[in-house]
Write a protein that holds these residues in place. Structure first.
Motif, PDB file in Angstrom:
ATOM      1  N   THR A  52       7.667-132.767  61.821  1.00  9.89           N
ATOM      2  CA  THR A  52       9.112-132.860  61.386  1.00  9.89           C
ATOM      3  C   THR A  52       9.852-131.911  60.374  1.00  9.89           C
ATOM      4  OG1 THR A  52       9.003-135.119  61.694  1.00  9.89           O
ATOM      5  CG2 THR A  52      10.831-134.557  60.544  1.00  9.89           C
ATOM      6  N   ALA A  53      10.795-131.290  60.848  1.00 11.31           N
ATOM      7  CA  ALA A  53      11.337-130.200  59.793  1.00 11.31           C
ATOM      8  C   ALA A  53      11.706-130.621  58.549  1.00 11.31           C
ATOM      9  CB  ALA A  53      12.239-129.482  60.705  1.00 11.31           C
ATOM     10  N   PRO A  54      11.552-130.055  57.426  1.00 12.57           N
ATOM     11  CA  PRO A  54      12.043-130.249  56.152  1.00 12.57           C
ATOM     12  C   PRO A  54      13.541-129.680  56.053  1.00 12.57           C
ATOM     13  CG  PRO A  54      11.129-128.168  56.251  1.00 12.57           C
ATOM     14  CD  PRO A  54      10.593-128.527  57.359  1.00 12.57           C
ATOM     15  N   ASP A  55      14.207-129.763  55.145  1.00  8.41           N
ATOM     16  CA  ASP A  55      15.608-129.456  55.063  1.00  8.41           C
ATOM     17  C   ASP A  55      15.536-127.994  55.049  1.00  8.41           C
ATOM     18  OD1 ASP A  55      18.142-128.719  54.371  1.00  8.41           O
ATOM     19  OD2 ASP A  55      18.136-129.531  52.245  1.00  8.41           O
ATOM     20  N   LEU A  56      16.432-127.196  56.138  1.00  9.34           N
ATOM     21  CA  LEU A  56      16.395-125.906  56.356  1.00  9.34           C
ATOM     22  C   LEU A  56      17.653-125.569  56.032  1.00  9.34           C
ATOM     23  CD1 LEU A  56      14.516-126.165  59.777  1.00  9.34           C
ATOM     24  CD2 LEU A  56      13.636-125.435  57.487  1.00  9.34           C
ATOM     25  N   GLY A  57      18.512-126.197  55.196  1.00  9.93           N
ATOM     26  CA  GLY A  57      19.753-125.604  55.219  1.00  9.93           C
ATOM     27  C   GLY A  57      20.973-126.516  55.345  1.00  9.93           C
ATOM     28  N   PRO A  58      22.219-126.062  55.093  1.00  9.56           N
ATOM     29  CA  PRO A  58      23.343-126.768  55.227  1.00  9.56           C
ATOM     30  C   PRO A  58      23.451-127.049  56.732  1.00  9.56           C
ATOM     31  CG  PRO A  58      23.797-125.045  53.957  1.00  9.56           C
ATOM     32  CD  PRO A  58      22.487-124.878  54.340  1.00  9.56           C
ATOM     33  N   ALA A  59      24.024-128.360  57.061  1.00  7.26           N
ATOM     34  CA  ALA A  59      24.427-128.630  58.466  1.00  7.26           C
ATOM     35  C   ALA A  59      25.546-127.830  59.098  1.00  7.26           C
ATOM     36  CB  ALA A  59      25.097-130.011  58.473  1.00  7.26           C
ATOM     37  N   GLY A  60      25.427-127.362  60.430  1.00 10.39           N
ATOM     38  CA  GLY A  60      26.333-126.796  60.816  1.00 10.39           C
ATOM     39  C   GLY A  60      25.943-125.083  61.144  1.00 10.39           C
ATOM     40  N   GLU A  61      24.843-124.778  60.345  1.00 13.41           N
ATOM     41  CA  GLU A  61      24.337-123.373  60.368  1.00 13.41           C
ATOM     42  C   GLU A  61      23.546-123.311  61.697  1.00 13.41           C
ATOM     43  OE1 GLU A  61      24.750-122.056  55.748  1.00 13.41           O
ATOM     44  OE2 GLU A  61      22.628-122.312  56.594  1.00 13.41           O
ATOM     45  N   ARG A  62      23.093-121.893  61.886  1.00 10.39           N
ATOM     46  CA  ARG A  62      22.481-121.602  62.817  1.00 10.39           C
ATOM     47  C   ARG A  62      20.926-121.562  62.753  1.00 10.39           C
ATOM     48  NH1 ARG A  62      24.787-116.676  63.960  1.00 10.39           N
ATOM     49  NH2 ARG A  62      24.271-115.941  61.971  1.00 10.39           N
ATOM     50  N   ALA A 147       9.862-124.389  68.318  1.00  7.84           N
ATOM     51  CA  ALA A 147       9.370-123.392  67.089  1.00  7.84           C
ATOM     52  C   ALA A 147      10.596-123.058  66.366  1.00  7.84           C
ATOM     53  CB  ALA A 147       8.671-122.122  67.581  1.00  7.84           C
ATOM     54  N   VAL A 148      10.658-123.130  65.134  1.00  5.61           N
ATOM     55  CA  VAL A 148      11.959-122.859  64.294  1.00  5.61           C
ATOM     56  C   VAL A 148      11.665-121.700  63.176  1.00  5.61           C
ATOM     57  CG1 VAL A 148      13.437-123.668  62.659  1.00  5.61           C
ATOM     58  CG2 VAL A 148      12.438-125.337  64.180  1.00  5.61           C
ATOM     59  N   TYR A 149      12.455-120.566  63.550  1.00  2.00           N
ATOM     60  CA  TYR A 149      12.014-119.448  62.998  1.00  2.00           C
ATOM     61  C   TYR A 149      12.585-119.303  61.298  1.00  2.00           C
ATOM     62  CZ  TYR A 149      10.281-116.946  66.975  1.00  2.00           C
ATOM     63  OH  TYR A 149       9.521-116.384  67.928  1.00  2.00           O
ATOM     64  N   GLY A 150      11.952-119.528  60.260  1.00  2.37           N
ATOM     65  CA  GLY A 150      12.580-119.485  59.062  1.00  2.37           C
ATOM     66  C   GLY A 150      13.571-120.779  58.576  1.00  2.37           C
ATOM     67  N   GLU A 151      14.533-120.296  58.040  1.00  2.00           N
ATOM     68  CA  GLU A 151      15.768-121.189  57.461  1.00  2.00           C
ATOM     69  C   GLU A 151      17.052-121.086  58.200  1.00  2.00           C
ATOM     70  OE1 GLU A 151      15.493-122.277  53.398  1.00  2.00           O
ATOM     71  OE2 GLU A 151      13.601-122.418  53.462  1.00  2.00           O
ATOM     72  N   SER A 152      17.966-121.986  57.928  1.00  2.00           N
ATOM     73  CA  SER A 152      19.206-121.784  58.852  1.00  2.00           C
ATOM     74  C   SER A 152      20.072-120.535  58.051  1.00  2.00           C
ATOM     75  CB  SER A 152      19.896-123.099  58.566  1.00  2.00           C
ATOM     76  OG  SER A 152      20.388-123.188  57.390  1.00  2.00           O
ATOM     77  N   ASP A 153      20.793-120.171  58.983  1.00  2.00           N
ATOM     78  CA  ASP A 153      21.770-119.148  58.414  1.00  2.00           C
ATOM     79  C   ASP A 153      23.183-119.534  58.898  1.00  2.00           C
ATOM     80  OD1 ASP A 153      19.854-116.649  57.908  1.00  2.00           O
ATOM     81  OD2 ASP A 153      19.558-116.794  59.977  1.00  2.00           O
ATOM     82  N   PRO A 154      24.378-118.982  57.961  1.00  2.00           N
ATOM     83  CA  PRO A 154      25.518-119.236  58.280  1.00  2.00           C
ATOM     84  C   PRO A 154      25.981-118.688  59.594  1.00  2.00           C
ATOM     85  CG  PRO A 154      25.400-118.540  55.955  1.00  2.00           C
ATOM     86  CD  PRO A 154      24.047-118.275  56.908  1.00  2.00           C
ATOM     87  N   ILE A 155      27.068-119.341  60.376  1.00  2.00           N
ATOM     88  CA  ILE A 155      27.470-118.934  61.482  1.00  2.00           C
ATOM     89  C   ILE A 155      28.655-118.103  61.445  1.00  2.00           C
ATOM     90  CG2 ILE A 155      28.716-119.563  63.730  1.00  2.00           C
ATOM     91  CD1 ILE A 155      26.838-121.654  64.103  1.00  2.00           C
ATOM     92  N   LEU A 156      29.537-118.416  60.393  1.00  2.00           N
ATOM     93  CA  LEU A 156      30.659-117.777  60.060  1.00  2.00           C
ATOM     94  C   LEU A 156      30.645-116.906  58.612  1.00  2.00           C
ATOM     95  CD1 LEU A 156      33.060-120.768  60.834  1.00  2.00           C
ATOM     96  CD2 LEU A 156      32.628-118.683  62.090  1.00  2.00           C
TER      97      LEU A 156
END
Length: 156
Positions: A52-62, A147-156
């Protein structure tokens, strides 16, 4: 590059999309926009199974992912397999889906062999994870291995 985390999820729901969303929630990645890439592991990445993934950043990110996903509507079992092979350079992910976990595992292993041979890479470290979801015939069931690469990135 950092870490690539492998996560798994399985769930059922009344619609195909709802079962997929619930499986994403089971894997901890339901609040992100997934961007699928092909199956090459960068040379400097570490692949780690976390479930299970840990927190990877804010909701809505890529999130950049390689995804194996199987959804069924009939009585039976959905199986989604993801395997990875690494060595002294870049590595590979291969994915397969179906209704028989052993068959899915075999196809992932064969894909890793073929991909390594095609590239003439030495990939000595290998692992395969197959996720299953049993279905009683009501609605839909989804199994996924991602497979999840790194953490999330902003879309906008």
């Amino acid at each position: 590059m950092g870490i690539i985390r492998v996560v798994t999820g399985a769930a059922g729901a009344p619609t195909k999309m709802a079962s997929y969303d619930a499986a994403l929630a089971d894997a901890g990645i339901h609040n992100y926009n997934l961007v699928t890439v092909s199956s090459v592991v960068p040379t400097d990445a570490t692949v780690e199974f976390v479930g299970t993934a840990p927190d990877l950043g804010p909701a809505g990110e890529r999130l950049t992912v390689v995804e194996a996903r199987a959804t069924i509507s009939e009585v039976g079992r959905a199986a989604a397999g993801l395997g990875w092979a690494t060595g002294p350079g870049p590595g590979l992910f291969y994915e397969a889906t179906g209704t028989d976990a052993d068959s899915v595992r075999s196809r992932v292993e064969a894909g890793l062999d073929a991909g390594a041979d095609l590239r003439e890479w030495t990939l000595d470290e290998r692992r395969v994870e197959v996720t299953t979801a049993d279905h009683d015939g009501e609605g839909f069931a989804t199994a996924l291995t991602v497979a999840v690469y790194g953490e999330s990135d902003p879309i906008l």
